[in-house]
Design a protein around this motif. Sequence first.
Motif, mmCIF file in Angstrom:
data_model
loop_
_atom_site.group_PDB
_atom_site.id
_atom_site.type_symbol
_atom_site.label_atom_id
_atom_site.label_comp_id
_atom_site.label_asym_id
_atom_site.label_seq_id
_atom_site.Cartn_x
_atom_site.Cartn_y
_atom_site.Cartn_z
ATOM 1 N N ILE A 34 0.833 -1.207 0.000
ATOM 2 C CA ILE A 34 0.000 0.000 0.000
ATOM 3 C C ILE A 34 0.863 1.251 0.000
ATOM 4 O O ILE A 34 0.617 2.208 -0.755
ATOM 5 N N LEU A 35 1.898 1.256 0.862
ATOM 6 C CA LEU A 35 2.772 2.424 0.935
ATOM 7 C C LEU A 35 3.494 2.669 -0.386
ATOM 8 O O LEU A 35 3.543 3.802 -0.879
ATOM 9 N N LEU A 36 4.054 1.603 -0.964
ATOM 10 C CA LEU A 36 4.772 1.768 -2.226
ATOM 11 C C LEU A 36 3.835 2.184 -3.347
ATOM 12 O O LEU A 36 4.189 3.015 -4.191
ATOM 13 N N PHE A 37 2.628 1.623 -3.366
ATOM 14 C CA PHE A 37 1.665 1.949 -4.417
ATOM 15 C C PHE A 37 1.335 3.440 -4.402
ATOM 16 O O PHE A 37 1.244 4.085 -5.459
ATOM 17 N N ILE A 38 1.152 3.998 -3.203
ATOM 18 C CA ILE A 38 0.806 5.418 -3.097
ATOM 19 C C ILE A 38 2.031 6.297 -3.281
ATOM 20 O O ILE A 38 1.995 7.305 -3.999
ATOM 21 N N LEU A 39 3.142 5.934 -2.624
ATOM 22 C CA LEU A 39 4.333 6.780 -2.689
ATOM 23 C C LEU A 39 4.935 6.822 -4.089
ATOM 24 O O LEU A 39 5.355 7.887 -4.556
#
Length: 287
Positions: A34-39
């Motif tokens: 989730i973090l990588l997808f958004i960042l």
Amino acid sequence: METNILNRRKAKSAALKSLVWLCGLLTVGILVYILLFILVRGIPNISLEFLFGRYNSESLSAFSSIVTTVEMIAISLVIAVPVGVFCSIYLAEYAKRGNRAVKVIRLAVDTLAGIPSIVYGLFGMIFFVNILGFRASVLSGVLTVSIMILPVIISSSEEAIKSVPDMYREGSLGLGATRLRTVFAIVLPAAMPGILSGVILAIGRIVGETAALIFTSGTNVLESPTLNLMASQRTLAIHMYMLASEGLPHSKDMAFATGAILILVVFLVNFAATKLAGRIGRSNDGK
């Protein structure tokens, strides 16, 4: 026979250990994804104009929303933390077992914790916006959110206070300190790391709240930030939601950029609070 039993126990232990590791890795993996997808999609769209510029149809700046979010966090905590901590002090230190007041307070806390945020929003809109006449403003949003985070602060603070060893209290009372002084000079400093953990959870709820704030603080975004509590302004979470639902050019890219800023803000706040809790814990251990 005994060898077979031992082998079965070892196999079960290994299977349970593998299951625990699998669940832990799955949880971490979901968070990282989730973090990588958004960042990854958001950071390339972050610019100085987006962070500090004026909001318009071209830049879609989040500066006003960033200021509003920080303002709402600070004022909400100023209101909710003293009320929640004092309530937890009463429940943990002064209330007698079986007291009807304690049952009523615990029922109220459990009920508040289970109410959906949209219901808080409707209550805030009817009571703060219409009845009290605060209109859709930061003040209405702050008061609504302050009520929302009370259960988290009360529950975590009460557990933190209860976890303080009784010998701390007995030693202070044995030296002649009053009960009130014992609570504020001995118990609260020892329970502070746990209380700050509850504050961190409360900050996370404030930052991520949208449903209640849409009804109370509004969805307006100002060209430049203001500290006027009676102004209608949107937070970062609402800004991200509105950008994702609007049809403006590059609005979805800016929504991801807002999500990346939101994650960074939450990370910085949690990091600072965790460091503060650790420092307080070490200082108490030194004493």
